[in-house]
Scaffold this active site. Sequence first.
Site, PDB file in Angstrom:
ATOM      1  N   GLY A 164      41.867  64.370 -14.950  1.00  9.74           N
ATOM      2  CA  GLY A 164      42.549  65.002 -13.833  1.00  9.74           C
ATOM      3  C   GLY A 164      43.326  64.035 -12.964  1.00  9.74           C
ATOM      4  O   GLY A 164      43.627  64.335 -11.821  1.00  9.74           O
ATOM      5  N   GLU A 275      44.357  69.629 -23.630  1.00  9.16           N
ATOM      6  CA  GLU A 275      45.587  69.300 -22.905  1.00  9.16           C
ATOM      7  C   GLU A 275      46.454  68.321 -23.681  1.00  9.16           C
ATOM      8  O   GLU A 275      45.935  67.338 -24.227  1.00  9.16           O
ATOM      9  CB  GLU A 275      45.251  68.624 -21.564  1.00  9.16           C
ATOM     10  N   ASN A 291      39.228  69.886 -21.532  1.00 13.27           N
ATOM     11  CA  ASN A 291      38.450  70.444 -20.428  1.00 13.27           C
ATOM     12  C   ASN A 291      37.422  71.414 -21.003  1.00 13.27           C
ATOM     13  O   ASN A 291      37.784  72.354 -21.696  1.00 13.27           O
ATOM     14  CB  ASN A 291      39.354  71.159 -19.428  1.00 13.27           C
ATOM     15  N   ARG A 293      35.529  73.807 -19.878  1.00 16.17           N
ATOM     16  CA  ARG A 293      35.194  74.897 -18.958  1.00 16.17           C
ATOM     17  C   ARG A 293      36.247  76.001 -19.083  1.00 16.17           C
ATOM     18  O   ARG A 293      37.251  75.810 -19.745  1.00 16.17           O
ATOM     19  CB  ARG A 293      35.222  74.369 -17.523  1.00 16.17           C
ATOM     20  N   VAL A 296      41.260  77.826 -14.276  1.00 13.84           N
ATOM     21  CA  VAL A 296      41.849  78.721 -13.281  1.00 13.84           C
ATOM     22  C   VAL A 296      42.875  79.641 -13.953  1.00 13.84           C
ATOM     23  O   VAL A 296      42.917  80.845 -13.702  1.00 13.84           O
ATOM     24  CB  VAL A 296      42.532  77.900 -12.163  1.00 13.84           C
ATOM     25  N   ARG A 339      49.617  80.419  -8.218  1.00 18.02           N
ATOM     26  CA  ARG A 339      48.415  80.192  -7.414  1.00 18.02           C
ATOM     27  C   ARG A 339      48.808  80.327  -5.947  1.00 18.02           C
ATOM     28  O   ARG A 339      49.635  79.549  -5.446  1.00 18.02           O
ATOM     29  CB  ARG A 339      47.855  78.794  -7.656  1.00 18.02           C
TER      30      ARG A 339
HETATM   31  C1  MV4 Z   1      49.667  60.357 -18.987  1.00 16.61           C
HETATM   32  C2  MV4 Z   1      50.973  60.428 -18.454  1.00 16.61           C
HETATM   33  C3  MV4 Z   1      51.973  59.772 -19.134  1.00 16.61           C
HETATM   34  N1  MV4 Z   1      51.699  59.060 -20.256  1.00 16.61           N
HETATM   35  N2  MV4 Z   1      49.441  59.654 -20.112  1.00 16.61           N
HETATM   36  C4  MV4 Z   1      47.487  62.739 -15.458  1.00 16.61           C
HETATM   37  C5  MV4 Z   1      46.236  63.543 -15.503  1.00 16.61           C
HETATM   38  C6  MV4 Z   1      45.514  63.148 -16.726  1.00 16.61           C
HETATM   39  N3  MV4 Z   1      45.035  64.317 -17.377  1.00 16.61           N
HETATM   40  C7  MV4 Z   1      46.498  62.423 -17.562  1.00 16.61           C
HETATM   41  N4  MV4 Z   1      47.698  62.282 -16.772  1.00 16.61           N
HETATM   42  C8  MV4 Z   1      48.815  61.688 -17.270  1.00 16.61           C
HETATM   43  N5  MV4 Z   1      48.630  60.978 -18.416  1.00 16.61           N
HETATM   44  C9  MV4 Z   1      50.443  59.012 -20.716  1.00 16.61           C
HETATM   45  N6  MV4 Z   1      50.187  58.298 -21.826  1.00 16.61           N
HETATM   46  C10 MV4 Z   1      51.177  61.180 -17.284  1.00 16.61           C
HETATM   47  C11 MV4 Z   1      50.096  61.808 -16.694  1.00 16.61           C
HETATM   48  C12 MV4 Z   1      50.403  62.598 -15.516  1.00 16.61           C
HETATM   49  C13 MV4 Z   1      50.287  63.990 -15.512  1.00 16.61           C
HETATM   50  C14 MV4 Z   1      49.828  64.692 -16.628  1.00 16.61           C
HETATM   51  C15 MV4 Z   1      49.699  66.068 -16.597  1.00 16.61           C
HETATM   52  C16 MV4 Z   1      50.050  66.775 -15.459  1.00 16.61           C
HETATM   53  C17 MV4 Z   1      50.495  66.111 -14.360  1.00 16.61           C
HETATM   54  C18 MV4 Z   1      50.624  64.725 -14.366  1.00 16.61           C
HETATM   55  C19 MV4 Z   1      51.105  64.059 -13.235  1.00 16.61           C
HETATM   56  C20 MV4 Z   1      51.227  62.692 -13.242  1.00 16.61           C
HETATM   57  C21 MV4 Z   1      50.866  61.955 -14.378  1.00 16.61           C
END
Ligand code: MV4
Length: 448
Positions: A164, A275, A291, A293, A296, A339
């Site tokens: 997250g 995801e 995830n 669970r 939402v 939301r």
């Molecule tokens: C990343 C990424 C870019 N490249 N991984 C943010 C939450 C976590 N689940 C993983 N995330 C990210 N991983 C790589 N290799 C960018 C994010 C990220 C993001 C991912 C999903 C939804 C919103 C986000 C907001 C900022 C960064």
Amino acid sequence: MFSRILIANRGEIALRIIRAAKEMGVETVAVYSEADKGAAYLDFADEKVCIGPGPAAQSYLNIAAIIAAAEVANVDAIHPGYGFLAENAHFNEVCRSCKIEFIGPSVEAMQLLGDKVACKQLAIKMKVPVFPGSKGKITKEEKAVEIAEEIGYPVIVKASAGGGGRGMRVAHNDIALRSGLRSAMTEAEAAFGDGSVYIEKFLEHARHVEVQVIGDKHGNAVHLYERDCTMQRRHQKLIEEAPCPVIDQEERDQLCEAAARLIQAAKYHGAATVEFLLDPQTDSFYLLEVNTRVQVEHPVTEMITGVDILKTMIEVSAGEPLPFAQDDIELTGHAIECRINAEDPDRNFTPQPGLLEVFSPPGGLGVRMDTHAYAGYRIPPNYDSMIAKLIVHAEDREKARWRMQRALSEFRVGPIATTIGLHRRLLNHSAVVNNDTDIHFVERLLGG
Ligand code: MV4
């Protein structure tokens, strides 16, 4: 089937679970904190039990209080909903040792998928696409720099126990990587008691696409297609839709089948979300995390598949086989969820607790409201500010967008400030209409 279940949650998801159970002839026990005393949804449960004071640590996160309530009310199972204890493997284990069924995965599957490095290794084995990066946990700076030079900057450092968005660092060169590594490890150790991290290639312009999957205790795993959750701000989703509007059927099948393979390999039972990030430039997918669970945004998936996800979770938890096979799942039309948060977008999204004097939600064809709120409801200051989910379904994305605009325009809430106006603005934006957005779109639009 269970005769009685306890719902270890509050608000709209507690109500959603009560509704599913009631339609199955399963009795429900709602728990509530002193801050939620008097909330109307509690009266829809067969029984309600107070589990402590307002602060979540003393009530909805209080394992001893919840187990005591479950024992007193003599339930067969506990549904954790989302947030709170939903992904807490220790709570899952306590339920098991008390012979109360945890409505979700086994302790082992939860631990396996909750460990981001172990999850990624299973994904590689199952040919699920992942970002290039470290093969396992990183312990030495030199090793990290070596890998970063191999895959090329920018790279991202992530906590194995994180998720997250917590405990992440982006590095554009080796100096930033070395310091990012140190701070990420310290932060992860403090936050999760596990300082292990891994690194992977950082994708700058991405869309967030996730696959709903559900497994039973007989080895079956079925996907319910994907959702697009690109519209987010600071890791809080604002608008979700299904299906993803920028992939074709071939890409969809690849993605969804990969997700189902992963949870089947984890011997997973219950609902899960796999995801991914999508690179719209190359149409490539990369696994982020799983995830364990109900989420939402499950309603958009329910609208396009007709599957009652909460009911199915209860069925598989009770040991029943999935009531459908993959071929039975058809994708129909397009669904969008907004939301509705009691937050003021003009004041940096400050939460707005207090009395909802006016609450007059929309309705009509193709409109679904999942909410525990009503005129006269007092929003407590202790919890998440989401007060409602407005979901629409129509034949295609453009018709769903128009339906959502229509529904949002009918929604009357006051004097509490909400995100309704922001949703109307976002859904009118040409980049949203044309799917020319990425996960940073809202922050760029409003200022990070
Ligand atoms: C990343 C990424 C870019 N490249 N991984 C943010 C939450 C976590 N689940 C993983 N995330 C990210 N991983 C790589 N290799 C960018 C994010 C990220 C993001 C991912 C999903 C939804 C919103 C986000 C907001 C900022 C960064």
